[in-house]
Write a protein that holds these residues in place. Structure first.
Motif, mmCIF file in Angstrom:
data_model
loop_
_atom_site.group_PDB
_atom_site.id
_atom_site.type_symbol
_atom_site.label_atom_id
_atom_site.label_comp_id
_atom_site.label_asym_id
_atom_site.label_seq_id
_atom_site.Cartn_x
_atom_site.Cartn_y
_atom_site.Cartn_z
ATOM 1 N N UNK A 55 41.374 32.355 50.997
ATOM 2 C CA UNK A 55 40.641 31.358 50.169
ATOM 3 C C UNK A 55 39.135 31.809 49.791
ATOM 4 N N UNK A 56 38.733 32.729 50.642
ATOM 5 C CA UNK A 56 37.506 33.544 50.090
ATOM 6 C C UNK A 56 37.836 34.185 48.786
ATOM 7 N N UNK A 57 37.037 33.796 47.738
ATOM 8 C CA UNK A 57 37.248 34.843 46.544
ATOM 9 C C UNK A 57 37.273 36.266 46.715
ATOM 10 N N UNK A 58 36.367 36.938 47.311
ATOM 11 C CA UNK A 58 36.223 38.210 47.482
ATOM 12 C C UNK A 58 37.601 38.984 48.267
ATOM 13 N N UNK A 59 38.075 38.232 49.429
ATOM 14 C CA UNK A 59 39.092 38.710 50.085
ATOM 15 C C UNK A 59 40.283 38.454 49.112
ATOM 16 N N UNK A 109 50.300 31.708 51.920
ATOM 17 C CA UNK A 109 49.237 31.086 52.356
ATOM 18 C C UNK A 109 48.288 30.595 51.124
ATOM 19 N N UNK A 110 47.475 29.662 51.369
ATOM 20 C CA UNK A 110 46.398 29.445 50.384
ATOM 21 C C UNK A 110 45.745 30.385 49.854
ATOM 22 N N UNK A 111 45.209 30.426 48.659
ATOM 23 C CA UNK A 111 44.399 31.701 48.161
ATOM 24 C C UNK A 111 43.885 31.065 46.968
ATOM 25 N N UNK A 112 42.845 31.992 46.750
ATOM 26 C CA UNK A 112 41.977 31.606 45.318
ATOM 27 C C UNK A 112 42.526 32.370 44.236
ATOM 28 N N UNK A 113 43.331 31.707 43.529
ATOM 29 C CA UNK A 113 44.214 32.031 42.650
ATOM 30 C C UNK A 113 43.613 33.102 41.428
ATOM 31 N N UNK A 114 42.238 32.674 40.650
ATOM 32 C CA UNK A 114 41.854 33.623 39.895
ATOM 33 C C UNK A 114 41.465 34.818 40.463
ATOM 34 N N UNK A 115 40.790 34.841 41.196
ATOM 35 C CA UNK A 115 40.455 36.103 41.980
ATOM 36 C C UNK A 115 41.529 37.095 42.556
ATOM 37 N N UNK A 116 42.683 36.318 43.184
ATOM 38 C CA UNK A 116 43.747 37.271 43.467
ATOM 39 C C UNK A 116 44.250 37.852 42.092
ATOM 40 N N UNK A 117 44.424 37.050 40.906
ATOM 41 C CA UNK A 117 45.082 37.614 39.737
ATOM 42 C C UNK A 117 44.232 38.679 39.048
ATOM 43 N N UNK A 164 37.429 36.547 34.808
ATOM 44 C CA UNK A 164 36.267 37.401 35.011
ATOM 45 C C UNK A 164 35.113 36.497 34.721
ATOM 46 N N UNK A 165 34.638 35.728 35.588
ATOM 47 C CA UNK A 165 33.587 34.688 35.785
ATOM 48 C C UNK A 165 32.306 35.430 35.891
ATOM 49 N N UNK A 166 31.301 35.049 35.577
ATOM 50 C CA UNK A 166 29.838 35.624 36.131
ATOM 51 C C UNK A 166 29.811 35.640 37.616
ATOM 52 N N UNK A 167 29.281 36.795 38.099
ATOM 53 C CA UNK A 167 29.180 37.147 39.400
ATOM 54 C C UNK A 167 30.466 37.363 40.199
ATOM 55 N N UNK A 168 31.578 37.523 39.684
ATOM 56 C CA UNK A 168 32.705 37.739 40.613
ATOM 57 C C UNK A 168 32.884 39.253 40.984
ATOM 58 N N UNK A 169 33.576 39.540 41.956
ATOM 59 C CA UNK A 169 33.917 41.047 42.295
ATOM 60 C C UNK A 169 34.974 41.574 41.414
ATOM 61 N N UNK A 170 34.617 42.627 40.788
ATOM 62 C CA UNK A 170 35.639 43.180 39.768
ATOM 63 C C UNK A 170 34.990 44.612 39.463
ATOM 64 N N UNK A 171 36.019 45.334 38.846
ATOM 65 C CA UNK A 171 35.515 46.623 38.424
ATOM 66 C C UNK A 171 34.528 46.710 37.125
ATOM 67 N N UNK A 172 33.595 47.314 37.131
ATOM 68 C CA UNK A 172 32.381 47.164 36.338
ATOM 69 C C UNK A 172 32.809 47.273 34.825
ATOM 70 N N UNK A 173 33.811 48.308 34.538
ATOM 71 C CA UNK A 173 34.180 48.547 33.139
ATOM 72 C C UNK A 173 35.115 47.413 32.636
ATOM 73 N N UNK A 174 35.882 46.957 33.635
ATOM 74 C CA UNK A 174 36.690 45.907 33.030
ATOM 75 C C UNK A 174 35.778 44.425 32.942
#
Length: 277
Positions: A16-20, A116-124, A197-207
């Motif tokens: 449920x933590x977006x980073x994990x 389990x419950x998870x943060x869907x946009x971050x998982x995808x 890819x919302x502002x401040x999310x964990x992501x590959x820089x180039x993507x």
């Protein structure tokens, strides 16, 4: 080793933590969980060196010892491929990610969204960062795509994207290698990329940069918008076969003659299974 989050031990792989959620999706798609003799084994992820920053984030989020190594080797795509590998050996950590849905050994066809419950946009986003692409087509149109061998993952992206954009996709393995290729274009790609890819999310820089780039695309005034595709229903198939005339069927079914011609040809050649009404 990167400085660790002091509260990471209590939350490690809380999806449920977006980073994990992102980390888990990325590792599920592009990681490898190997089981050794006894209690030995390792979880690894190897990526191009330009993405090493994301491995450092994983290291910071992990309350167990992990390492990052680099190597340069010849591959089918480059004579000098520079990559970085993150490695985690702790049994407790491996047991947890395995229980959450990262199998030992080959996994490309068997992975599926967590139960389990998870943060869907971050998982995808983690899945897309690992096994997807986004940017511009050769014609200059925005696109977002995913290449996956997993039916569950491809179907879940289609299900989630329809909720966000309204666009419907039907998945099928390609004949060459049995892989699913799920693609979105133009405004649909923009909407989906902006959501994932919302502002401040964990992501590959180039993507993240590509997602920001395609957000600025504007459809040319002279480019028509294609209407959503209408699926053929069993009753429509039945009527089309009874009429056996594309022009007459087009009037009866409120479809184009070309659409009726193609559908009738497919039904006659059994490319589409004849379904009972």
């Amino acid at each position: 080793m990167a400085e660790q989050d002091p509260s990471a031990a209590a939350r490690f792989m809380d999806l449920q933590d977006p980073r994990y959620a992102y980390m888990f999706g990325f590792l599920q798609a592009d990681g490898h969980l190997a089981q050794g003799v006894g209690r030995k084994g390792r979880l690894t992820a190897e990526i191009n060196i330009r993405g090493v920053h994301i491995l450092r984030e994983f290291q910071q989020l992990t309350p167990y010892y992990s390492s990052i190594t680099e190597r340069v080797r010849a591959t089918n795509f480059a004579e000098h491929a520079h990559s970085a590998t993150w490695t985690l050996c702790a049994l407790e950590a491996r047991t947890l990610v395995n229980e959450l849905g990262i199998p030992y050994g080959k996994k490309s066809r068997t992975i599926k969204p967590p139960r389990v419950d998870f943060s869907r946009p971050d998982y995808l986003r983690g899945i897309v960062d690992a096994d997807g692409s986004l940017g511009w087509t050769a014609q200059g149109f925005p696109f977002l795509s995913l290449t996956s061998a997993s039916t569950a993952i491809a179907a879940y992206l289609c299900h989630y994207a329809k909720k966000i954009t309204g666009a419907e996709r039907t998945i099928a393995r390609n004949k060459r290698d049995g892989i699913y290729n799920v693609c979105y274009y133009k405004e649909t790609a923009q909407q989906l990329a902006a959501h994932l890819y919302y502002p401040g999310c964990l992501a590959l820089d180039y993507k993240q940069a590509n997602a920001d780039s395609i957000a600025g695309w504007v459809r040319p005034a002279d480019m028509r918008v294609a209407p959503p595709r209408r699926k053929w229903t069993p009753s429509e198939d039945h009527e089309l076969l009874l009429l056996n005339n594309p022009a007459a069927a087009a009037l009866a079914l409120d479809r184009t003659p070309q659409s009726c011609t193609v559908r009738l040809w497919r039904l006659r050649t059994e490319r589409v299974a004849k379904r009972p009404v």
